[in-house]
Design a protein around this motif. Structure first.
Motif, PDB file in Angstrom:
ATOM      1  N   SER A   1       0.833  -1.187   0.000  1.00  0.00           N
ATOM      2  CA  SER A   1       0.000   0.000   0.000  1.00  0.00           C
ATOM      3  C   SER A   1       0.876   1.249   0.000  1.00  0.00           C
ATOM      4  O   SER A   1       2.086   1.185   0.212  1.00  0.00           O
ATOM      5  CB  SER A   1      -0.898   0.003   1.243  1.00  0.00           C
ATOM      6  OG  SER A   1      -0.105   0.154   2.397  1.00  0.00           O
ATOM      7  N   PHE A   2       0.230   2.359  -0.254  1.00  0.00           N
ATOM      8  CA  PHE A   2       0.960   3.628  -0.243  1.00  0.00           C
ATOM      9  C   PHE A   2       1.534   3.898   1.139  1.00  0.00           C
ATOM     10  O   PHE A   2       2.655   4.396   1.271  1.00  0.00           O
ATOM     11  CB  PHE A   2       0.025   4.761  -0.669  1.00  0.00           C
ATOM     12  CG  PHE A   2       0.686   6.098  -0.659  1.00  0.00           C
ATOM     13  CD1 PHE A   2       1.597   6.437  -1.626  1.00  0.00           C
ATOM     14  CD2 PHE A   2       0.392   7.015   0.338  1.00  0.00           C
ATOM     15  CE1 PHE A   2       2.216   7.674  -1.619  1.00  0.00           C
ATOM     16  CE2 PHE A   2       1.004   8.252   0.364  1.00  0.00           C
ATOM     17  CZ  PHE A   2       1.919   8.588  -0.627  1.00  0.00           C
ATOM     18  N   GLY A   3       0.765   3.533   2.156  1.00  0.00           N
ATOM     19  CA  GLY A   3       1.228   3.743   3.523  1.00  0.00           C
ATOM     20  C   GLY A   3       2.482   2.955   3.843  1.00  0.00           C
ATOM     21  O   GLY A   3       3.404   3.476   4.481  1.00  0.00           O
ATOM     22  N   SER A   4       2.531   1.705   3.384  1.00  0.00           N
ATOM     23  CA  SER A   4       3.722   0.898   3.662  1.00  0.00           C
ATOM     24  C   SER A   4       4.920   1.400   2.870  1.00  0.00           C
ATOM     25  O   SER A   4       6.047   1.391   3.372  1.00  0.00           O
ATOM     26  CB  SER A   4       3.455  -0.572   3.363  1.00  0.00           C
ATOM     27  OG  SER A   4       3.208  -0.761   1.995  1.00  0.00           O
ATOM     28  N   MET A   5       4.674   1.848   1.633  1.00  0.00           N
ATOM     29  CA  MET A   5       5.776   2.413   0.844  1.00  0.00           C
ATOM     30  C   MET A   5       6.312   3.683   1.495  1.00  0.00           C
ATOM     31  O   MET A   5       7.516   3.899   1.569  1.00  0.00           O
ATOM     32  CB  MET A   5       5.318   2.733  -0.576  1.00  0.00           C
ATOM     33  CG  MET A   5       5.158   1.520  -1.438  1.00  0.00           C
ATOM     34  SD  MET A   5       4.730   1.826  -3.170  1.00  0.00           S
ATOM     35  CE  MET A   5       4.422   3.520  -3.310  1.00  0.00           C
ATOM     36  N   LEU A   6       5.405   4.515   1.992  1.00  0.00           N
ATOM     37  CA  LEU A   6       5.821   5.749   2.653  1.00  0.00           C
ATOM     38  C   LEU A   6       6.589   5.449   3.937  1.00  0.00           C
ATOM     39  O   LEU A   6       7.610   6.078   4.222  1.00  0.00           O
ATOM     40  CB  LEU A   6       4.593   6.619   2.938  1.00  0.00           C
ATOM     41  CG  LEU A   6       4.847   8.031   3.394  1.00  0.00           C
ATOM     42  CD1 LEU A   6       5.596   8.816   2.332  1.00  0.00           C
ATOM     43  CD2 LEU A   6       3.536   8.717   3.729  1.00  0.00           C
TER      44      LEU A   6
ATOM     45  N   ILE B   1      10.425   6.523   4.770  1.00  0.00           N
ATOM     46  CA  ILE B   1      10.802   7.282   5.973  1.00  0.00           C
ATOM     47  C   ILE B   1      11.851   6.518   6.771  1.00  0.00           C
ATOM     48  O   ILE B   1      12.825   7.110   7.253  1.00  0.00           O
ATOM     49  CB  ILE B   1       9.550   7.582   6.821  1.00  0.00           C
ATOM     50  CG1 ILE B   1       8.659   8.573   6.086  1.00  0.00           C
ATOM     51  CG2 ILE B   1       9.934   8.104   8.197  1.00  0.00           C
ATOM     52  CD1 ILE B   1       7.302   8.782   6.716  1.00  0.00           C
ATOM     53  N   ASP B   2      11.674   5.209   6.883  1.00  0.00           N
ATOM     54  CA  ASP B   2      12.674   4.400   7.588  1.00  0.00           C
ATOM     55  C   ASP B   2      14.035   4.468   6.891  1.00  0.00           C
ATOM     56  O   ASP B   2      15.073   4.544   7.544  1.00  0.00           O
ATOM     57  CB  ASP B   2      12.213   2.952   7.685  1.00  0.00           C
ATOM     58  CG  ASP B   2      11.057   2.775   8.651  1.00  0.00           C
ATOM     59  OD1 ASP B   2      10.823   3.681   9.471  1.00  0.00           O
ATOM     60  OD2 ASP B   2      10.381   1.723   8.572  1.00  0.00           O
TER      61      ASP B   2
ATOM     62  N   LEU C   1      14.351  14.738  -0.731  1.00  0.00           N
ATOM     63  CA  LEU C   1      13.353  13.986  -1.486  1.00  0.00           C
ATOM     64  C   LEU C   1      12.094  13.774  -0.651  1.00  0.00           C
ATOM     65  O   LEU C   1      10.975  13.952  -1.143  1.00  0.00           O
ATOM     66  CB  LEU C   1      13.920  12.640  -1.929  1.00  0.00           C
ATOM     67  CG  LEU C   1      12.932  11.720  -2.648  1.00  0.00           C
ATOM     68  CD1 LEU C   1      12.503  12.328  -3.970  1.00  0.00           C
ATOM     69  CD2 LEU C   1      13.536  10.355  -2.856  1.00  0.00           C
ATOM     70  N   MET C   2      12.283  13.427   0.613  1.00  0.00           N
ATOM     71  CA  MET C   2      11.117  13.229   1.489  1.00  0.00           C
ATOM     72  C   MET C   2      10.334  14.526   1.646  1.00  0.00           C
ATOM     73  O   MET C   2       9.104  14.507   1.695  1.00  0.00           O
ATOM     74  CB  MET C   2      11.554  12.704   2.849  1.00  0.00           C
ATOM     75  CG  MET C   2      11.979  11.269   2.837  1.00  0.00           C
ATOM     76  SD  MET C   2      10.681  10.146   2.246  1.00  0.00           S
ATOM     77  CE  MET C   2       9.380  10.468   3.383  1.00  0.00           C
ATOM     78  N   MET C   3      11.013  15.634   1.732  1.00  0.00           N
ATOM     79  CA  MET C   3      10.324  16.920   1.859  1.00  0.00           C
ATOM     80  C   MET C   3       9.524  17.225   0.596  1.00  0.00           C
ATOM     81  O   MET C   3       8.406  17.743   0.664  1.00  0.00           O
ATOM     82  CB  MET C   3      11.325  18.044   2.126  1.00  0.00           C
ATOM     83  CG  MET C   3      11.980  17.952   3.477  1.00  0.00           C
ATOM     84  SD  MET C   3      10.808  17.974   4.847  1.00  0.00           S
ATOM     85  CE  MET C   3      10.143  19.595   4.705  1.00  0.00           C
ATOM     86  N   GLN C   4      10.080  16.902  -0.570  1.00  0.00           N
ATOM     87  CA  GLN C   4       9.354  17.130  -1.816  1.00  0.00           C
ATOM     88  C   GLN C   4       8.128  16.234  -1.911  1.00  0.00           C
ATOM     89  O   GLN C   4       7.071  16.670  -2.372  1.00  0.00           O
ATOM     90  CB  GLN C   4      10.269  16.908  -3.021  1.00  0.00           C
ATOM     91  CG  GLN C   4      11.349  17.962  -3.148  1.00  0.00           C
ATOM     92  CD  GLN C   4      10.765  19.362  -3.314  1.00  0.00           C
ATOM     93  OE1 GLN C   4       9.802  19.558  -4.049  1.00  0.00           O
ATOM     94  NE2 GLN C   4      11.317  20.322  -2.603  1.00  0.00           N
ATOM     95  N   VAL C   5       8.259  14.991  -1.476  1.00  0.00           N
ATOM     96  CA  VAL C   5       7.103  14.084  -1.463  1.00  0.00           C
ATOM     97  C   VAL C   5       6.048  14.626  -0.517  1.00  0.00           C
ATOM     98  O   VAL C   5       4.859  14.641  -0.837  1.00  0.00           O
ATOM     99  CB  VAL C   5       7.539  12.656  -1.065  1.00  0.00           C
ATOM    100  CG1 VAL C   5       6.335  11.774  -0.797  1.00  0.00           C
ATOM    101  CG2 VAL C   5       8.402  12.042  -2.151  1.00  0.00           C
ATOM    102  N   ARG C   6       6.466  15.095   0.648  1.00  0.00           N
ATOM    103  CA  ARG C   6       5.526  15.670   1.612  1.00  0.00           C
ATOM    104  C   ARG C   6       4.807  16.869   1.006  1.00  0.00           C
ATOM    105  O   ARG C   6       3.583  17.011   1.121  1.00  0.00           O
ATOM    106  CB  ARG C   6       6.250  16.097   2.887  1.00  0.00           C
ATOM    107  CG  ARG C   6       5.296  16.630   3.945  1.00  0.00           C
ATOM    108  CD  ARG C   6       6.006  17.477   4.923  1.00  0.00           C
ATOM    109  NE  ARG C   6       6.487  18.694   4.223  1.00  0.00           N
ATOM    110  CZ  ARG C   6       6.635  19.853   4.798  1.00  0.00           C
ATOM    111  NH1 ARG C   6       6.388  19.989   6.047  1.00  0.00           N
ATOM    112  NH2 ARG C   6       7.069  20.889   4.120  1.00  0.00           N
ATOM    113  N   ASN C   7       5.562  17.735   0.339  1.00  0.00           N
ATOM    114  CA  ASN C   7       4.952  18.911  -0.272  1.00  0.00           C
ATOM    115  C   ASN C   7       3.929  18.527  -1.339  1.00  0.00           C
ATOM    116  O   ASN C   7       2.869  19.145  -1.444  1.00  0.00           O
ATOM    117  CB  ASN C   7       6.023  19.818  -0.871  1.00  0.00           C
ATOM    118  CG  ASN C   7       6.891  20.455   0.191  1.00  0.00           C
ATOM    119  OD1 ASN C   7       6.527  20.508   1.365  1.00  0.00           O
ATOM    120  ND2 ASN C   7       8.064  20.915  -0.206  1.00  0.00           N
ATOM    121  N   LYS C   8       4.250  17.502  -2.124  1.00  0.00           N
ATOM    122  CA  LYS C   8       3.313  17.042  -3.157  1.00  0.00           C
ATOM    123  C   LYS C   8       2.066  16.438  -2.541  1.00  0.00           C
ATOM    124  O   LYS C   8       0.955  16.647  -3.043  1.00  0.00           O
ATOM    125  CB  LYS C   8       3.991  16.022  -4.082  1.00  0.00           C
ATOM    126  CG  LYS C   8       5.035  16.618  -4.983  1.00  0.00           C
ATOM    127  CD  LYS C   8       4.399  17.493  -6.014  1.00  0.00           C
ATOM    128  CE  LYS C   8       5.428  18.032  -6.981  1.00  0.00           C
ATOM    129  NZ  LYS C   8       4.841  18.934  -7.957  1.00  0.00           N
TER     130      LYS C   8
END
Length: 100
Positions: free
Chosen positions: A30-35, A39-40, A80-87
């Protein structure tokens, strides 16, 4: 007579093995597990960079290149994580603006 299609053209120009396999969609991911995995991974790189900095500062590691590479990996991963968060936030805001 062979049909000339894009697939035939790609198979002749791109060697099999480079793009020969079709990507298999992961079942159950799922998207949650990928996210969570992303993050890990970012946290793991941060900890590795912290360890490299500590080792370099204490004199255990003398190669500054390894330390700098670890720091840059952590920095790029965080950016990269910040850009994903912003999107994700932008997508959420766009959905909330949608009139029903």
């Amino acid at each position: 007579m062979n049909d000339i299609t894009i697939k035939n053209r790609l198979e002749t120009t791109i060697p099999l093995g480079v793009y020969g396999k079709q990507p298999v969609p992961s079942q159950g991911a799922s998207f949650g597990s990928m996210l969570s995995e992303a993050i890990d991974g970012t946290d793991r790189l941060r900890k590795t960079a912290d360890t490299a900095i500590s080792d370099f500062a204490s004199g255990k590691e003398t190669d500054i290149h390894k330390t700098m590479i670890a720091m840059e990996k952590a920095s790029i991963s965080f950016k990269l994580m910040m850009q994903v968060r912003n999107k994700v936030i932008a997508a959420y805001q766009e959905i909330m603006r949608t009139q029903v």
